[in-house]
Design a protein around this motif. Structure first.
Motif, short mmCIF file in Angstrom:
data_model
loop_
_atom_site.label_atom_id
_atom_site.label_comp_id
_atom_site.label_asym_id
_atom_site.label_seq_id
_atom_site.Cartn_x
_atom_site.Cartn_y
_atom_site.Cartn_z
N GLY A 108 14.11 -51.70 -16.46
CA GLY A 108 14.91 -50.67 -17.11
C GLY A 108 14.07 -49.48 -17.54
N GLY A 109 12.89 -49.76 -18.07
CA GLY A 109 12.01 -48.68 -18.52
C GLY A 109 11.53 -47.80 -17.39
N ILE A 110 11.16 -48.43 -16.28
CA ILE A 110 10.72 -47.65 -15.11
C ILE A 110 11.91 -46.90 -14.51
CG2 ILE A 110 9.83 -47.81 -12.74
CD1 ILE A 110 8.15 -50.24 -13.74
N GLY A 111 13.04 -47.57 -14.42
CA GLY A 111 14.22 -46.95 -13.82
C GLY A 111 14.77 -45.79 -14.61
N VAL A 112 14.66 -45.85 -15.93
CA VAL A 112 15.26 -44.80 -16.76
C VAL A 112 14.44 -43.51 -16.75
CG1 VAL A 112 14.21 -45.27 -19.04
CG2 VAL A 112 16.62 -44.56 -18.89
N LEU A 113 13.16 -43.57 -16.43
CA LEU A 113 12.32 -42.37 -16.49
C LEU A 113 12.81 -41.25 -15.57
CD1 LEU A 113 8.75 -43.90 -16.88
CD2 LEU A 113 10.15 -42.76 -18.62
N PRO A 114 13.03 -41.52 -14.27
CA PRO A 114 13.56 -40.42 -13.44
C PRO A 114 14.97 -39.99 -13.86
CG PRO A 114 13.45 -42.45 -12.17
CD PRO A 114 12.77 -42.71 -13.47
N PHE A 115 15.74 -40.93 -14.39
CA PHE A 115 17.09 -40.58 -14.86
C PHE A 115 17.01 -39.61 -16.03
CE2 PHE A 115 20.86 -41.57 -17.54
CZ PHE A 115 21.81 -41.01 -16.70
N LEU A 116 16.07 -39.84 -16.95
CA LEU A 116 15.89 -38.91 -18.06
C LEU A 116 15.46 -37.53 -17.56
CD1 LEU A 116 14.13 -41.20 -20.70
CD2 LEU A 116 16.53 -40.48 -20.64
N ALA A 117 14.57 -37.53 -16.56
CA ALA A 117 14.15 -36.25 -15.96
C ALA A 117 15.35 -35.56 -15.34
CB ALA A 117 13.06 -36.49 -14.91
N TRP A 118 16.26 -36.32 -14.75
CA TRP A 118 17.45 -35.74 -14.13
C TRP A 118 18.40 -35.17 -15.18
CZ3 TRP A 118 22.76 -37.20 -13.63
CH2 TRP A 118 23.45 -36.48 -12.63
N ILE A 119 18.50 -35.82 -16.34
CA ILE A 119 19.32 -35.26 -17.43
C ILE A 119 18.74 -33.90 -17.84
CG2 ILE A 119 20.07 -35.54 -19.83
CD1 ILE A 119 20.14 -38.56 -19.36
N VAL A 120 17.41 -33.84 -17.97
CA VAL A 120 16.76 -32.56 -18.30
C VAL A 120 17.07 -31.53 -17.20
CG1 VAL A 120 14.53 -31.41 -18.60
CG2 VAL A 120 14.95 -33.63 -19.69
N PHE A 121 17.04 -31.96 -15.95
CA PHE A 121 17.35 -31.09 -14.82
C PHE A 121 18.75 -30.50 -14.95
CE2 PHE A 121 18.63 -30.97 -10.14
CZ PHE A 121 17.96 -29.79 -9.86
N THR A 122 19.72 -31.32 -15.36
CA THR A 122 21.09 -30.80 -15.52
C THR A 122 21.14 -29.79 -16.66
OG1 THR A 122 21.87 -32.61 -16.96
CG2 THR A 122 22.18 -32.88 -14.58
N ALA A 123 20.30 -29.99 -17.69
CA ALA A 123 20.23 -29.01 -18.78
C ALA A 123 19.70 -27.68 -18.26
CB ALA A 123 19.35 -29.53 -19.92
N VAL A 124 18.65 -27.75 -17.43
CA VAL A 124 18.07 -26.53 -16.85
C VAL A 124 19.08 -25.83 -15.95
CG1 VAL A 124 16.29 -25.67 -15.27
CG2 VAL A 124 15.69 -27.36 -17.01
N LEU A 125 19.80 -26.61 -15.15
CA LEU A 125 20.79 -26.03 -14.24
C LEU A 125 21.94 -25.37 -15.00
CD1 LEU A 125 21.02 -28.80 -11.49
CD2 LEU A 125 19.86 -26.58 -11.33
N GLY A 126 22.28 -25.93 -16.17
CA GLY A 126 23.37 -25.39 -16.96
C GLY A 126 22.97 -24.23 -17.84
N LEU A 127 21.80 -24.35 -18.47
CA LEU A 127 21.40 -23.35 -19.46
C LEU A 127 20.44 -22.30 -18.90
CD1 LEU A 127 20.90 -25.74 -22.50
CD2 LEU A 127 22.89 -24.31 -21.97
N GLY A 128 19.65 -22.68 -17.91
CA GLY A 128 18.67 -21.75 -17.37
C GLY A 128 19.11 -21.05 -16.11
N ARG A 129 19.78 -21.79 -15.24
CA ARG A 129 20.15 -21.25 -13.93
C ARG A 129 21.61 -20.85 -13.81
NH1 ARG A 129 16.78 -22.48 -9.55
NH2 ARG A 129 14.65 -22.75 -10.29
N GLY A 130 22.46 -21.40 -14.69
CA GLY A 130 23.88 -21.10 -14.61
C GLY A 130 24.58 -21.72 -13.42
N ILE A 131 23.92 -22.70 -12.78
CA ILE A 131 24.51 -23.36 -11.61
C ILE A 131 25.57 -24.37 -12.06
CG2 ILE A 131 24.00 -24.89 -9.65
CD1 ILE A 131 21.21 -23.53 -9.57
N LEU A 132 25.31 -25.04 -13.17
CA LEU A 132 26.28 -25.95 -13.78
C LEU A 132 26.79 -25.28 -15.06
CD1 LEU A 132 24.39 -29.37 -13.39
CD2 LEU A 132 26.32 -28.52 -12.02
N PRO A 133 27.93 -25.75 -15.59
CA PRO A 133 28.45 -25.15 -16.83
C PRO A 133 27.45 -25.28 -17.99
CG PRO A 133 30.11 -26.55 -15.79
CD PRO A 133 28.82 -26.78 -15.05
N ALA A 134 27.40 -24.25 -18.83
CA ALA A 134 26.50 -24.27 -19.99
C ALA A 134 26.82 -25.44 -20.92
CB ALA A 134 26.59 -22.94 -20.75
N SER A 135 28.11 -25.79 -21.04
CA SER A 135 28.47 -26.91 -21.92
C SER A 135 27.81 -28.20 -21.44
CB SER A 135 29.99 -27.07 -21.96
OG SER A 135 30.51 -27.32 -20.66
N LEU A 136 27.75 -28.39 -20.13
CA LEU A 136 27.08 -29.58 -19.59
C LEU A 136 25.59 -29.56 -19.95
CD1 LEU A 136 27.49 -32.14 -17.91
CD2 LEU A 136 26.98 -30.79 -15.88
#
Length: 195
Positions: A108-136
């Motif tokens: 679980g610990g190893i598996g969750v690390l890239p998933f956490l990075a992906w959550i951060v990625f969605t934050a960047v896409l929403g807040l930095g790039r505007g590709i995803l909604p800012a609310s997301l």
């Protein structure tokens, strides 16, 4: 899979992940609340469903992003899917008695690390790039912040404060997954009308 179909599937799958997450949290609360050992494997089973149900969302975000993001989108997508599969396999092996609880912490610990990075990625896409909604993006930021808060609280106490942090995390994560689901519903409609 056609783009509109992928988005539609990812939307439905995200709703499944949300329901499984909430049921997992309830089972975990019952387990730690003293309702019986039965609830431990029930929690594990819902973790498996949550992890597997999030995979279409990971693929769909990669499709939404297309060539607009950094070249590491593909590797992060693959790593995140591998991490979710590892979580699901580890929890399944725990349920059937082929992996110890400590072993499941490792998978679980190893598996969750890239998933956490992906959550951060969605934050960047929403807040930095505007590709995803800012609310997301904001839900992703709240989720990461509450993971940090819960980790700090867990290091200090196992009391009511930890329960409160855990509930906050489940709420933030649920809002983020619901944001994914509604985003995919919107882009599926757009993709279908453009086809």
């Amino acid at each position: 899979m056609a783009t509109a179909d992928l988005y539609r599937f990812a939307g439905v799958s995200s709703w499944v992940a949300l329901v499984a997450l909430v049921l997992s949290a309830i089972a975990l609360a019952l387990f730690f609340g003293g309702a019986g050992q039965f609830w431990g494997p029930v929690n594990d089973a819902f973790v498996v469903v949550t992890a597997i149900a999030l995979i279409p969302a990971v693929v769909a975000v990669s499709r939404v992003v297309g060539d607009a993001a950094a070249p590491w989108t593909g590797p992060l997508t693959v790593a995140t899917i591998a991490g979710l599969v590892l979580i699901a396999v580890g929890q399944t092996l725990l349920i059937v008695g082929r992996l110890s609880l400590d072993g499941s912490y490792v998978t679980g610990g190893i598996g969750v690390l890239p998933f956490l990075a992906w959550i951060v990625f969605t934050a960047v896409l929403g807040l930095g790039r505007g590709i995803l909604p800012a609310s997301l993006g904001w839900f992703a930021v709240a989720t990461i912040a509450l993971i940090v808060v819960m980790s700090v609280v867990a290091a200090v106490t196992q009391g009511p404060l930890l329960w409160a942090a855990g509930i906050g995390l489940v709420v933030a994560l649920s809002a983020w997954i619901a944001g994914l689901a509604t985003t995919f519903g919107s882009v599926a409609a757009t993709a279908a009308s453009a086809a």
